[in-house]
Design a protein around this motif. Sequence first.
Motif, PDB file in Angstrom:
ATOM      1  N   PHE A 225       0.826  -1.209   0.000  1.00  0.00           N
ATOM      2  CA  PHE A 225       0.000   0.000   0.000  1.00  0.00           C
ATOM      3  C   PHE A 225       0.856   1.254   0.000  1.00  0.00           C
ATOM      4  CE2 PHE A 225      -2.711  -3.268   1.729  1.00  0.00           C
ATOM      5  CZ  PHE A 225      -3.949  -2.991   1.178  1.00  0.00           C
ATOM      6  N   ASP A 226       0.386   2.249  -0.709  1.00  0.00           N
ATOM      7  CA  ASP A 226       0.952   3.594  -0.671  1.00  0.00           C
ATOM      8  C   ASP A 226      -0.163   4.508  -0.182  1.00  0.00           C
ATOM      9  OD1 ASP A 226       1.950   6.127  -1.096  1.00  0.00           O
ATOM     10  OD2 ASP A 226       2.679   5.731  -3.121  1.00  0.00           O
ATOM     11  N   TRP A 227      -0.001   5.038   1.022  1.00  0.00           N
ATOM     12  CA  TRP A 227      -1.052   5.856   1.641  1.00  0.00           C
ATOM     13  C   TRP A 227      -0.871   7.351   1.377  1.00  0.00           C
ATOM     14  CZ3 TRP A 227      -4.749   2.741   3.258  1.00  0.00           C
ATOM     15  CH2 TRP A 227      -4.423   1.462   3.726  1.00  0.00           C
ATOM     16  N   ARG A 228       0.126   7.711   0.560  1.00  0.00           N
ATOM     17  CA  ARG A 228       0.344   9.127   0.287  1.00  0.00           C
ATOM     18  C   ARG A 228      -0.892   9.746  -0.360  1.00  0.00           C
ATOM     19  NH1 ARG A 228       6.097   8.809  -2.709  1.00  0.00           N
ATOM     20  NH2 ARG A 228       5.042   6.956  -3.522  1.00  0.00           N
ATOM     21  N   GLY A 229      -1.224  10.907   0.068  1.00  0.00           N
ATOM     22  CA  GLY A 229      -2.452  11.555  -0.371  1.00  0.00           C
ATOM     23  C   GLY A 229      -3.535  11.508   0.683  1.00  0.00           C
ATOM     24  N   SER A 230      -3.380  10.611   1.656  1.00  0.00           N
ATOM     25  CA  SER A 230      -4.355  10.533   2.750  1.00  0.00           C
ATOM     26  C   SER A 230      -4.251  11.770   3.628  1.00  0.00           C
ATOM     27  CB  SER A 230      -4.108   9.278   3.583  1.00  0.00           C
ATOM     28  OG  SER A 230      -4.312   8.105   2.823  1.00  0.00           O
ATOM     29  N   ARG A 231      -5.331  12.068   4.329  1.00  0.00           N
ATOM     30  CA  ARG A 231      -5.377  13.233   5.201  1.00  0.00           C
ATOM     31  C   ARG A 231      -5.789  12.827   6.614  1.00  0.00           C
ATOM     32  NH1 ARG A 231      -2.920  14.656   1.577  1.00  0.00           N
ATOM     33  NH2 ARG A 231      -3.229  16.405   0.135  1.00  0.00           N
TER      34      ARG A 231
ATOM     35  N   GLY B 196      -4.846   6.670  -1.814  1.00  0.00           N
ATOM     36  CA  GLY B 196      -3.572   6.040  -2.146  1.00  0.00           C
ATOM     37  C   GLY B 196      -3.735   4.990  -3.217  1.00  0.00           C
ATOM     38  N   GLU B 197      -2.800   4.023  -3.207  1.00  0.00           N
ATOM     39  CA  GLU B 197      -2.799   2.962  -4.202  1.00  0.00           C
ATOM     40  C   GLU B 197      -2.504   1.621  -3.543  1.00  0.00           C
ATOM     41  OE1 GLU B 197       0.161   3.998  -7.065  1.00  0.00           O
ATOM     42  OE2 GLU B 197      -1.122   5.469  -8.073  1.00  0.00           O
ATOM     43  N   MET B 198      -3.002   0.570  -4.158  1.00  0.00           N
ATOM     44  CA  MET B 198      -2.730  -0.787  -3.721  1.00  0.00           C
ATOM     45  C   MET B 198      -2.138  -1.573  -4.883  1.00  0.00           C
ATOM     46  SD  MET B 198      -5.432  -3.616  -2.225  1.00  0.00           S
ATOM     47  CE  MET B 198      -4.874  -5.253  -1.710  1.00  0.00           C
ATOM     48  N   ASP B 199      -0.970  -2.165  -4.656  1.00  0.00           N
ATOM     49  CA  ASP B 199      -0.375  -3.095  -5.609  1.00  0.00           C
ATOM     50  C   ASP B 199      -0.678  -4.511  -5.143  1.00  0.00           C
ATOM     51  OD1 ASP B 199       0.883  -1.221  -7.363  1.00  0.00           O
ATOM     52  OD2 ASP B 199       2.477  -0.950  -5.884  1.00  0.00           O
ATOM     53  N   PHE B 200      -0.970  -5.408  -6.063  1.00  0.00           N
ATOM     54  CA  PHE B 200      -1.360  -6.761  -5.691  1.00  0.00           C
ATOM     55  C   PHE B 200      -1.201  -7.671  -6.900  1.00  0.00           C
ATOM     56  CE2 PHE B 200      -4.962  -4.329  -7.146  1.00  0.00           C
ATOM     57  CZ  PHE B 200      -5.565  -5.150  -8.087  1.00  0.00           C
ATOM     58  N   GLY B 201      -1.401  -8.952  -6.704  1.00  0.00           N
ATOM     59  CA  GLY B 201      -1.420  -9.905  -7.796  1.00  0.00           C
ATOM     60  C   GLY B 201      -2.705 -10.695  -7.766  1.00  0.00           C
ATOM     61  N   VAL B 202      -3.197 -11.085  -8.927  1.00  0.00           N
ATOM     62  CA  VAL B 202      -4.371 -11.946  -9.036  1.00  0.00           C
ATOM     63  C   VAL B 202      -4.047 -13.077 -10.006  1.00  0.00           C
ATOM     64  CG1 VAL B 202      -6.141 -10.254  -8.417  1.00  0.00           C
ATOM     65  CG2 VAL B 202      -5.338 -10.385 -10.780  1.00  0.00           C
ATOM     66  N   CYS B 203      -4.607 -14.250  -9.730  1.00  0.00           N
ATOM     67  CA  CYS B 203      -4.305 -15.422 -10.558  1.00  0.00           C
ATOM     68  C   CYS B 203      -5.550 -16.253 -10.812  1.00  0.00           C
ATOM     69  CB  CYS B 203      -3.255 -16.305  -9.876  1.00  0.00           C
ATOM     70  SG  CYS B 203      -1.555 -15.834 -10.223  1.00  0.00           S
ATOM     71  N   LYS B 204      -5.579 -16.856 -12.001  1.00  0.00           N
ATOM     72  CA  LYS B 204      -6.510 -17.914 -12.357  1.00  0.00           C
ATOM     73  C   LYS B 204      -5.689 -18.895 -13.182  1.00  0.00           C
ATOM     74  CE  LYS B 204     -11.220 -18.736 -14.057  1.00  0.00           C
ATOM     75  NZ  LYS B 204     -12.384 -18.154 -14.787  1.00  0.00           N
ATOM     76  N   GLU B 205      -5.984 -19.057 -14.485  1.00  0.00           N
ATOM     77  CA  GLU B 205      -5.059 -19.811 -15.318  1.00  0.00           C
ATOM     78  C   GLU B 205      -3.795 -19.001 -15.594  1.00  0.00           C
ATOM     79  OE1 GLU B 205      -8.273 -19.519 -16.093  1.00  0.00           O
ATOM     80  OE2 GLU B 205      -9.028 -21.576 -15.959  1.00  0.00           O
ATOM     81  N   VAL B 206      -3.930 -17.686 -15.526  1.00  0.00           N
ATOM     82  CA  VAL B 206      -2.794 -16.787 -15.686  1.00  0.00           C
ATOM     83  C   VAL B 206      -2.693 -15.909 -14.451  1.00  0.00           C
ATOM     84  CG1 VAL B 206      -3.017 -16.757 -18.197  1.00  0.00           C
ATOM     85  CG2 VAL B 206      -4.202 -15.029 -16.832  1.00  0.00           C
TER      86      VAL B 206
END
Length: 270
Positions: free
Chosen positions: A74-80, A128-138
Amino acid sequence: MRTLFEKIPATLALCATLAAPVYAGGLDDVVRLDVLDGGVTKKGTYLGAIRLTLADGWKTYWRAPGEAGIPPSFDWRGSRNVGEVSITWPAPEVFDQNGLRSIGYEDQLVLPVEITPAKPGQPVRLKGEMDFGVCKEVCIPGNLSFDHRLDSGAGRHPAIAAALAQRPYSAREAGVKSASCRLKPTQHGLQIEARIAMPPAGGAEVAVIEPGNPALWAAETRTRRQGNTLIASSEVISNSGAAFALDRSEVRITVLGARHAVDIQGCTPG
């Protein structure tokens, strides 16, 4: 603002995506992010949640995703008016992914977030932003942004309550009598063997070892049981390849069982 999550080494983070074909659809077809309101607690903190809703058959990952996953960050920059942020992870599932073990969630992930305001009594905005991964067949890496002013007047949210109820037991709650760690040098780092005196958590238990230091990572853990003792072994390696010391008090061991999960903070010399 405290950083809660650090990314694992690039070799691990990319293993799922490099081995899989490119997904032709867009991220919008796979996952949706929204922020849930849970109101203000008795101690004056705000309760909310980050929710990922996944398309059928897709999964996303836990903070220690195994050798075939990408951990959320997580990037919480921008939060107040956000002082401290604390996230509660619901107990995850263990998956077999093309012969590799991964740890995460299917269908939906609700991460309860407790925010201590920098200025008590003032509005809180999560941006902010959330980086993550998701999977199924790919498998595909994802990045989604959020911007939400938390509602101080919101009542109890059933999805947040359910996620909090799914947290792992503490060591005391699970009847853990002791947890010790034996360390032995290896060619690349340190072998760690944890011996945990605890009642069975049900089924084929899987223990996950986290070194507690973002500069270190642990390989997939081998888990076995001898009576009332669970034995988990792994190898801890430095991201830089340099020599290091491992602080046993920072080691975190999570036992995932069929009945419940157990969160054990720290271990004594073995």
